[in-house]
Design a protein around this motif. Sequence first.
Motif, PDB file in Angstrom:
ATOM      1  N   PHE A  23       0.830  -1.202   0.000  1.00 26.67           N
ATOM      2  CA  PHE A  23       0.000   0.000   0.000  1.00 26.67           C
ATOM      3  C   PHE A  23       0.871   1.260   0.000  1.00 26.67           C
ATOM      4  O   PHE A  23       0.644   2.193  -0.771  1.00 26.67           O
ATOM      5  N   VAL A  24       1.887   1.237   0.881  1.00 29.31           N
ATOM      6  CA  VAL A  24       2.791   2.388   0.955  1.00 29.31           C
ATOM      7  C   VAL A  24       3.533   2.570  -0.362  1.00 29.31           C
ATOM      8  O   VAL A  24       3.674   3.682  -0.873  1.00 29.31           O
ATOM      9  N   ALA A  25       3.999   1.441  -0.939  1.00 30.36           N
ATOM     10  CA  ALA A  25       4.718   1.511  -2.211  1.00 30.36           C
ATOM     11  C   ALA A  25       3.806   2.046  -3.312  1.00 30.36           C
ATOM     12  O   ALA A  25       4.210   2.871  -4.132  1.00 30.36           O
ATOM     13  N   GLY A  26       2.564   1.555  -3.312  1.00 30.50           N
ATOM     14  CA  GLY A  26       1.619   2.016  -4.319  1.00 30.50           C
ATOM     15  C   GLY A  26       1.298   3.487  -4.162  1.00 30.50           C
ATOM     16  O   GLY A  26       1.216   4.234  -5.143  1.00 30.50           O
ATOM     17  N   LEU A  27       1.135   3.905  -2.890  1.00 33.33           N
ATOM     18  CA  LEU A  27       0.828   5.307  -2.631  1.00 33.33           C
ATOM     19  C   LEU A  27       2.011   6.191  -3.024  1.00 33.33           C
ATOM     20  O   LEU A  27       1.847   7.261  -3.635  1.00 33.33           O
ATOM     21  N   THR A  28       3.228   5.694  -2.697  1.00 35.45           N
ATOM     22  CA  THR A  28       4.427   6.443  -3.063  1.00 35.45           C
ATOM     23  C   THR A  28       4.546   6.569  -4.579  1.00 35.45           C
ATOM     24  O   THR A  28       4.860   7.632  -5.109  1.00 35.45           O
ATOM     25  N   ALA A  29       4.300   5.438  -5.246  1.00 30.58           N
ATOM     26  CA  ALA A  29       4.363   5.452  -6.711  1.00 30.58           C
ATOM     27  C   ALA A  29       3.326   6.415  -7.281  1.00 30.58           C
ATOM     28  O   ALA A  29       3.600   7.136  -8.250  1.00 30.58           O
ATOM     29  N   TYR A  30       2.161   6.435  -6.667  1.00 31.75           N
ATOM     30  CA  TYR A  30       1.105   7.310  -7.155  1.00 31.75           C
ATOM     31  C   TYR A  30       1.522   8.778  -7.017  1.00 31.75           C
ATOM     32  O   TYR A  30       1.311   9.594  -7.925  1.00 31.75           O
ATOM     33  N   PHE A  31       2.135   9.109  -5.865  1.00 38.40           N
ATOM     34  CA  PHE A  31       2.551  10.484  -5.625  1.00 38.40           C
ATOM     35  C   PHE A  31       3.735  10.887  -6.501  1.00 38.40           C
ATOM     36  O   PHE A  31       3.819  12.019  -6.979  1.00 38.40           O
ATOM     37  N   LEU A  32       4.679   9.935  -6.703  1.00 26.77           N
ATOM     38  CA  LEU A  32       5.930  10.290  -7.363  1.00 26.77           C
ATOM     39  C   LEU A  32       5.977   9.965  -8.850  1.00 26.77           C
ATOM     40  O   LEU A  32       6.749  10.582  -9.584  1.00 26.77           O
ATOM     41  N   THR A  52      13.581  30.616  -4.824  1.00 24.23           N
ATOM     42  CA  THR A  52      13.682  29.712  -3.679  1.00 24.23           C
ATOM     43  C   THR A  52      12.819  28.494  -3.964  1.00 24.23           C
ATOM     44  O   THR A  52      12.111  28.436  -4.977  1.00 24.23           O
ATOM     45  N   GLN A  53      12.858  27.500  -3.050  1.00 20.73           N
ATOM     46  CA  GLN A  53      12.018  26.333  -3.272  1.00 20.73           C
ATOM     47  C   GLN A  53      10.544  26.710  -3.297  1.00 20.73           C
ATOM     48  O   GLN A  53       9.758  26.156  -4.075  1.00 20.73           O
ATOM     49  N   ASP A  54      10.155  27.687  -2.505  1.00 17.44           N
ATOM     50  CA  ASP A  54       8.752  28.101  -2.477  1.00 17.44           C
ATOM     51  C   ASP A  54       8.345  28.782  -3.781  1.00 17.44           C
ATOM     52  O   ASP A  54       7.226  28.578  -4.275  1.00 17.44           O
ATOM     53  N   SER A  55       9.246  29.594  -4.367  1.00 13.82           N
ATOM     54  CA  SER A  55       8.905  30.243  -5.635  1.00 13.82           C
ATOM     55  C   SER A  55       8.902  29.225  -6.772  1.00 13.82           C
ATOM     56  O   SER A  55       8.155  29.373  -7.740  1.00 13.82           O
ATOM     57  N   VAL A  56       9.706  28.165  -6.652  1.00  9.27           N
ATOM     58  CA  VAL A  56       9.647  27.078  -7.634  1.00  9.27           C
ATOM     59  C   VAL A  56       8.293  26.383  -7.546  1.00  9.27           C
ATOM     60  O   VAL A  56       7.672  26.069  -8.570  1.00  9.27           O
ATOM     61  N   PHE A  57       7.828  26.147  -6.319  1.00  9.44           N
ATOM     62  CA  PHE A  57       6.492  25.556  -6.138  1.00  9.44           C
ATOM     63  C   PHE A  57       5.438  26.425  -6.816  1.00  9.44           C
ATOM     64  O   PHE A  57       4.540  25.918  -7.506  1.00  9.44           O
ATOM     65  N   ALA A  68       0.503  14.711  -7.503  1.00 11.66           N
ATOM     66  CA  ALA A  68       1.898  14.668  -7.952  1.00 11.66           C
ATOM     67  C   ALA A  68       2.669  15.858  -7.400  1.00 11.66           C
ATOM     68  O   ALA A  68       3.853  15.737  -7.047  1.00 11.66           O
ATOM     69  N   MET A  69       2.011  17.009  -7.291  1.00 11.58           N
ATOM     70  CA  MET A  69       2.667  18.188  -6.743  1.00 11.58           C
ATOM     71  C   MET A  69       3.009  17.958  -5.273  1.00 11.58           C
ATOM     72  O   MET A  69       4.080  18.375  -4.802  1.00 11.58           O
ATOM     73  N   ALA A  70       2.112  17.285  -4.560  1.00  8.61           N
ATOM     74  CA  ALA A  70       2.387  16.963  -3.161  1.00  8.61           C
ATOM     75  C   ALA A  70       3.617  16.067  -3.056  1.00  8.61           C
ATOM     76  O   ALA A  70       4.459  16.241  -2.165  1.00  8.61           O
ATOM     77  N   GLY A  71       3.742  15.107  -3.968  1.00  4.47           N
ATOM     78  CA  GLY A  71       4.914  14.244  -3.996  1.00  4.47           C
ATOM     79  C   GLY A  71       6.181  15.026  -4.277  1.00  4.47           C
ATOM     80  O   GLY A  71       7.224  14.802  -3.652  1.00  4.47           O
ATOM     81  N   PHE A  72       6.112  15.944  -5.217  1.00  2.00           N
ATOM     82  CA  PHE A  72       7.270  16.780  -5.558  1.00  2.00           C
ATOM     83  C   PHE A  72       7.703  17.621  -4.356  1.00  2.00           C
ATOM     84  O   PHE A  72       8.895  17.714  -4.041  1.00  2.00           O
ATOM     85  N   MET A  73       6.746  18.210  -3.674  1.00  2.00           N
ATOM     86  CA  MET A  73       7.058  19.061  -2.524  1.00  2.00           C
ATOM     87  C   MET A  73       7.700  18.251  -1.399  1.00  2.00           C
ATOM     88  O   MET A  73       8.625  18.729  -0.726  1.00  2.00           O
ATOM     89  N   ASN A  74       7.235  17.008  -1.206  1.00  2.00           N
ATOM     90  CA  ASN A  74       7.840  16.147  -0.183  1.00  2.00           C
ATOM     91  C   ASN A  74       9.278  15.799  -0.537  1.00  2.00           C
ATOM     92  O   ASN A  74      10.155  15.763   0.329  1.00  2.00           O
TER      93      ASN A  74
END
Length: 345
Positions: A23-32, A52-57, A68-74
């Motif tokens: 489940f974790v792997a699937g969720l990670t794959a989904y995010f990333l 900065t990282q915030d302006s890149v976001f 996917a954006m949540a995965g990128f930010m993490n």
Amino acid sequence: MEKKTKKINSRIYLYIAAAGLLFVAGLTAYFLLSPLSKAQEVSYIYIDNDDTQDSVFAKLDPIANNMAMAGFMNLVRHTDYGKNVRSGRYAINPGEGALTIFRRLRNGAQTAIRLTIPEARTMDRLASTLSHKLMLDSATIASALLSEETCQHYGYDTATIAAMFVPNTYEIYWNTSLDSFLERMQKEHDRFWHGDRDTKAAQMQLTPVEICTLASIIDEETANNQEKPMIAGMYLNRLAQNMPLQADPTIKFALKQFELKRIWQKLLQTDSPYNTYMNEGLPPGPIKIASIQGIDAVLNHAEHDYLYMCAKEDFSGTHNFAATYQEHLKNAAKYAKALNEKGIK
């Protein structure tokens, strides 16, 4: 019985743990791994030196899918990317996941731009155009091109620096430094002139700067590439006889009034080294970045006896040529009559 129960419980725990990991792997794959961009075409983000990282976001947010954006930010927050934001122009392709985009930005794997050098009339105008294509601002570019010290470093002065630029299209990085950009232009200039062009210029006993200066005048005289070798031959005939070029475009350049449709007699008294009515020979430098067609027209000029030319009265953009002044006066009268009838002043 008790041993069986323990084995069954152990298996259940293993299954639960495995399911949890899946489940974790699937969720990670989904995010990333799910597509970061919701656009159907390639998008580009431009990261400046002060980002900065915030302006890149913030720059990614308009095109990004939420998960996917949540995965990128993490990914960003669990690495040192925020301390090492790398400027550049980065492609965001449809279907690429957050992990792929993150690696690209972290590694500085930017995508080059296709930069076309314009046939600009002044270095200020060139600087303005380049600033819309590069990370450099127009004031920085203009200051360098109007600096004698910078121009001399590349073998020119502020009057001749336009001859260094060849109006081709080049692949270059958006965040290239000013020094790197100018060095690249010098290398492209040397590559352009190496070989036949250098040989032909030497045979004519003219330098590449002088060729570009004459070509820039011809470019302003006509947009008709087929006629340019004829005009080149006429001006070269004048130079050979120590006659003033008497080129109207040089008056426009001297006055910086490029919109002029008609050059009146009083304008021919303009006090400027670019006034080819008052001064013999070539002006101090090009009056624009010469086109490749203009340069090649000079190097492959037509051989003839013409010493004069005048725009045709049909406003076709071409010219009537004459070997004698008397014939030229007739052509000039026809053109003046056509201008008056059109009310062009």
